[in-house]
Write a protein that holds these residues in place. Structure first.
Motif, mmCIF file in Angstrom:
data_model
loop_
_atom_site.group_PDB
_atom_site.id
_atom_site.type_symbol
_atom_site.label_atom_id
_atom_site.label_comp_id
_atom_site.label_asym_id
_atom_site.label_seq_id
_atom_site.Cartn_x
_atom_site.Cartn_y
_atom_site.Cartn_z
ATOM 1 N N GLY A 10 0.868 -1.179 0.000
ATOM 2 C CA GLY A 10 0.000 0.000 0.000
ATOM 3 C C GLY A 10 0.902 1.226 0.000
ATOM 4 N N THR A 46 -2.920 4.524 0.379
ATOM 5 C CA THR A 46 -3.249 4.928 1.748
ATOM 6 C C THR A 46 -3.170 6.440 1.871
ATOM 7 N N ASN A 73 -7.251 3.012 1.359
ATOM 8 C CA ASN A 73 -7.158 2.754 2.792
ATOM 9 C C ASN A 73 -7.125 4.123 3.454
ATOM 10 N N GLU A 75 -6.842 6.345 6.542
ATOM 11 C CA GLU A 75 -6.419 6.379 7.946
ATOM 12 C C GLU A 75 -7.076 7.587 8.604
ATOM 13 N N HIS A 93 -11.166 0.300 2.766
ATOM 14 C CA HIS A 93 -10.541 0.033 4.071
ATOM 15 C C HIS A 93 -10.487 1.328 4.863
ATOM 16 N N CYS A 95 -8.491 2.575 8.375
ATOM 17 C CA CYS A 95 -7.560 2.217 9.440
ATOM 18 C C CYS A 95 -7.667 3.273 10.545
ATOM 19 N N SER A 131 -17.038 -0.712 5.020
ATOM 20 C CA SER A 131 -15.575 -0.629 4.994
ATOM 21 C C SER A 131 -14.972 -1.757 5.832
ATOM 22 N N SER A 134 -9.439 -1.641 10.012
ATOM 23 C CA SER A 134 -8.197 -2.104 10.606
ATOM 24 C C SER A 134 -7.809 -1.159 11.738
ATOM 25 N N ASN A 216 2.271 -0.849 4.456
ATOM 26 C CA ASN A 216 1.930 0.512 4.013
ATOM 27 C C ASN A 216 3.162 1.384 4.168
#
Ligand code: DXP
Ligand SMILES: NCC(=O)COP(=O)(O)O
Length: 257
Positions: A10, A46, A73, A75, A93, A95, A131, A134, A216
């Motif tokens: 990632g 990410t 992804n 965050e 995703h 996170c 989603s 994580s 990542n």
């Protein structure tokens, strides 16, 4: 055919946005960087939408959601504002990470055991929105067990202590913590990712951990891209990860023979 057990990469594009925000310009556009990274073999993109918006902006996340060919992804901190935003965007995703406004970067993992009810409720909301959640945690057994109890399907182990280790002994000890953590998490049925501070000179030992699913990597890769271009920077990182995995496979084959 691509090996289904291949360790995924990632690419974190936050620091393309850091350069843009330094001048308040429209360039360099992290979306452009993301598309080039995908073409070069990134398995996902990410982005960390920080509360202080120091790099990635909401616009970036919205455009990426429209144009990515792989998966995003996102965050983010566990705040009502971010949860509502993620429910609207529905990234593949999410996170969950800890955030402090004054920090230079994400200093440690999320304290899942200490904020269990809040994190578990966030996991439920994000999963309901579609989603895969994580939790970005330190390689600590108590945090791994709390993450499993939260029913987050994925964790990302914070590799910062390993990356920042100042002596070979310290680095070996931190690598050992990561290996034990990855093993414990897999025993509990979690998908295990890792990242933070990984660089061309320290990624291989982490990529050799067989339980890992995805790394990542951002800051070091984007810094290298300034000199070699983002496609080459992705290809070089990919090669190091692939070679590390091939070494592990060769060792396994040798034991079997
Ligand atoms: C959570 C994480 O490890 C990355 O998102 C990293 O934080 C990159 O962004 P910063 O440099 O803003 O911390
Ligand atoms: N979650 C870690 C990440 O996305 C990249 O961190 P870094 O390589 O920028 O330190």
């Amino acid at each position: 055919m691509v090996d289904p057990n291949r360790l995924l990469l990632g690419v974190n594009i936050d620091h393309i946005a850091t350069l843009r925000q330094a001048r308040g310009t429209r360039y360099p556009d992290p979306v452009h960087g993301a598309l080039l990274a995908e073409e070069a073999g990134a398995d996902g993109i990410t982005v960390h939408l920080r509360e202080d918006r120091r790099h990635i902006q909401e616009r970036d996340v919205r455009v990426l959601a429209e144009v990515l060919n792989t998966r995003m992804n996102l965050e983010m901190a566990v705040t009502e504002e971010m949860l509502a935003f993620a429910e609207e965007i529905r990234p593949a995703h999410v996170c969950l990470v800890p955030e402090k406004r004054e920090e230079l970067t994400t200093e440690g993992g999320l304290d899942v055991s200490g904020h269990f009810d809040e994190v578990a409720a966030a996991c439920r909301r994000l999963s309901a929105a579609g989603s895969e959640v994580s939790l970005f945690i330190d390689p600590e057994p108590s945090q791994i067990e709390a993450a499993a109890r939260c029913q987050a399907p994925v964790i990302e182990l914070h590799t910062g202590a390993y990356a920042d280790a100042e002596t070979p002994d310290r680095q070996r000890a931190e690598l050992e913590r990561l290996k034990l953590a990855a093993r414990r998490a897999r025993e509990l049925g979690l998908i295990v990712n890792a990242g933070h501070g990984l660089h061309y000179h320290n990624v291989e030992a982490v990529a050799e951990i067989p339980e890992l699913h995805e790394l990542n990597i951002g800051h070091a890769l984007i810094a290298h891209a300034l000199f070699v271009g983002i496609k080459q920077a992705v290809v070089e990182m990919r090669d190091l990860m692939d070679r590390a995995q091939q070494r592990v496979q060769a060792q396994r084959d040798a034991v079997r023979r």
